[in-house]
Design a protein around this motif. Structure first.
Motif, mmCIF file in Angstrom:
data_model
loop_
_atom_site.group_PDB
_atom_site.id
_atom_site.type_symbol
_atom_site.label_atom_id
_atom_site.label_comp_id
_atom_site.label_asym_id
_atom_site.label_seq_id
_atom_site.Cartn_x
_atom_site.Cartn_y
_atom_site.Cartn_z
ATOM 1 N N LEU A 124 0.840 -1.206 0.000
ATOM 2 C CA LEU A 124 0.000 0.000 0.000
ATOM 3 C C LEU A 124 0.871 1.250 0.000
ATOM 4 O O LEU A 124 0.564 2.244 -0.658
ATOM 5 N N GLN A 125 1.971 1.195 0.749
ATOM 6 C CA GLN A 125 2.893 2.335 0.790
ATOM 7 C C GLN A 125 3.456 2.620 -0.614
ATOM 8 O O GLN A 125 3.470 3.753 -1.081
ATOM 9 N N ILE A 126 3.897 1.544 -1.281
ATOM 10 C CA ILE A 126 4.541 1.733 -2.589
ATOM 11 C C ILE A 126 3.518 2.030 -3.693
ATOM 12 O O ILE A 126 3.671 2.965 -4.467
ATOM 13 N N ASN A 127 2.467 1.200 -3.759
ATOM 14 C CA ASN A 127 1.534 1.287 -4.902
ATOM 15 C C ASN A 127 0.443 2.330 -4.721
ATOM 16 O O ASN A 127 -0.214 2.708 -5.686
ATOM 17 N N PHE A 128 0.211 2.746 -3.488
ATOM 18 C CA PHE A 128 -0.894 3.688 -3.262
ATOM 19 C C PHE A 128 -0.452 4.983 -2.574
ATOM 20 O O PHE A 128 -0.577 6.062 -3.134
ATOM 21 N N PHE A 177 -9.442 6.826 -4.398
ATOM 22 C CA PHE A 177 -8.818 8.124 -4.114
ATOM 23 C C PHE A 177 -8.960 9.077 -5.308
ATOM 24 O O PHE A 177 -9.411 10.218 -5.173
ATOM 25 N N PHE A 178 -8.555 8.581 -6.479
ATOM 26 C CA PHE A 178 -8.502 9.504 -7.624
ATOM 27 C C PHE A 178 -9.892 9.815 -8.204
ATOM 28 O O PHE A 178 -10.100 10.904 -8.732
ATOM 29 N N SER A 179 -10.844 8.881 -8.081
ATOM 30 C CA SER A 179 -12.212 9.185 -8.557
ATOM 31 C C SER A 179 -12.842 10.247 -7.672
ATOM 32 O O SER A 179 -13.542 11.151 -8.156
ATOM 33 N N SER A 180 -12.591 10.146 -6.382
ATOM 34 C CA SER A 180 -13.124 11.123 -5.447
ATOM 35 C C SER A 180 -12.459 12.485 -5.657
ATOM 36 O O SER A 180 -13.119 13.535 -5.681
#
Ligand SMILES: NC(=O)C1=CN([C@@H]2O[C@H](COP(=O)(O)OP(=O)(O)OC[C@H]3O[C@@H](n4cnc5c(N)ncnc54)[C@H](OP(=O)(O)O)[C@@H]3O)[C@@H](O)[C@H]2O)C=CC1
Ligand SMILES: C[C@H](CCC(=O)NCC(=O)O)[C@H]1CC[C@H]2[C@@H]3C(=O)C[C@@H]4C[C@H](O)CC[C@]4(C)[C@H]3CC[C@]12C
Length: 265
Positions: A124-128, A177-180
């Motif tokens: 999650l740290q790396i990909n998000f 995250f990005f849709s919001s």
């Protein structure tokens, strides 16, 4: 210019021609993360041919230097993953930024979920989270240029594929995250586009080559599309089925997997 000519054969159709005509005005200063191999590397080559100023990131300096060698005049910087939450390469780009392409991923496994919470946290740290941190750091420059954020995701970020639980979780998080954020940009009249790229399995063969995929991502970002589907039919159709018959799609997906030799947890 000759750089545009190189790109021209692949950019067929009206949108391709329009893109080429406005290329120079649209966006020239681009960051591509995870550009030392795979799709990211191919995006760097396409962008270089189109005359963009690019900053490529990855952990392995040697691999990046190899890519940089092929890019000749373009910038190459090595950004270690550990620094993603605090460090943004933006200051290295003088004069602003037009497009941020978030593409890197950390290593995961292709197997049943093993219960390792630490791995999910790290991924999650790396990909998000690093995508979130880089977006926050780049936003002032992107607002200034009315630029674009391009987020490379996967079918596994839209549908529950088995054997990719931690990876899939990080990709679903990106969509949320990005849709919001896109909604909030619209409500606040922030003219920064967000393009989410939904990719199926990419290979080096003829079916879904990474070179073509890389170009579709760039095109979608430059045209400020909401989402890019690659390849279109084989990603879009399953998603249409998902919206009406999720259990049926899950069943079809499971049928594609041979799990005989997989170790159960
Ligand atoms: N290939 C496919 O079939 C599919 C790919 N996608 C998506 O496309 C994007 C690119 O995938 P692909 O080209 O296969 O990826 P690659 O594995 O080829 O490249 C990954 C890149 O990320 C970098 N990277 C690896 N670990 C880290 C880390 N811990 N921190 C920062 N960077 C890291 C790598 O360089 P280095 O190791 O030097 O850091 C490399 O440059 C990803 O977002 C992926 O989810 C989506 C669907 C299918
Ligand atoms: C099998 C999934 C693709 C199904 C599909 O949409 N087919 C149509 C098409 O491909 O056009 C794969 C969708 C996402 C893949 C996974 C991924 O996103 C990243 C990893 C990439 C790595 O090279 C292999 C393992 C992956 C976890 C990969 C596995 C296959 C997918 C789930």
């Amino acid at each position: 210019s000759s750089s545009l000519e190189v790109a021209a054969p692949s950019l067929a159709g009206f949108t391709g021609v329009a893109l080429l005509l406005f290329w120079e005005q649209l966006w020239k200063r681009v960051i591509v993360t995870g550009a030392s191999t795979g799709i990211g590397e191919q995006m760097a080559y396409h962008l270089a041919r189109m005359g963009s100023h690019i900053l490529v990131t990855a952990r392995t300096e040697a691999k990046l230097q190899k890519v940089n060698g092929k890019l000749s005049t373009h910038t190459c910087t090595c950004i270690p993953a550990i620094s993603y939450s605090t460090l943004m390469p933006a200051p290295l780009i003088s004069g602003g930024l037009d497009m941020l392409i978030l593409n890197h991923i950390g290593k995961s496994y292709f197997s049943y979920f093993d219960g390792d919470v630490g791995h999910v946290q790290k991924l999650l740290q790396i990909n998000f989270l690093s995508y979130v941190a880089m977006t926050v750091s780049a936003l002032p420059m992107l607002k200034e240029s009315e630029g674009s954020i391009v987020v490379v995701s996967s079918m596994a970020g839209k549908v529950g594929f088995p054997l990719t639980v931690p990876y899939s979780a990080t990709k679903f998080a990106l969509d949320g995250f990005f849709s919001s954020l896109r909604q909030e940009f619209s409500m606040q009249s922030v003219n920064v586009s967000i393009t989410l790229c939904v990719l199926g399995f990419i290979n080096t063969g003829k079916i879904s080559p990474k070179e073509e995929c890389a170009l579709e991502i760039i095109k979608g970002g430059a045209l400020r599309q909401r989402e890019v589907y690659y390849r279109y039919a084989s990603t879009k159709i399953p998603l249409l089925i998902r919206d009406w018959a999720a259990d049926f799609l899950d069943y079809l997906i499971r049928k594609c997997y041979n799990t005989e030799n997989l170790k159960k947890n």
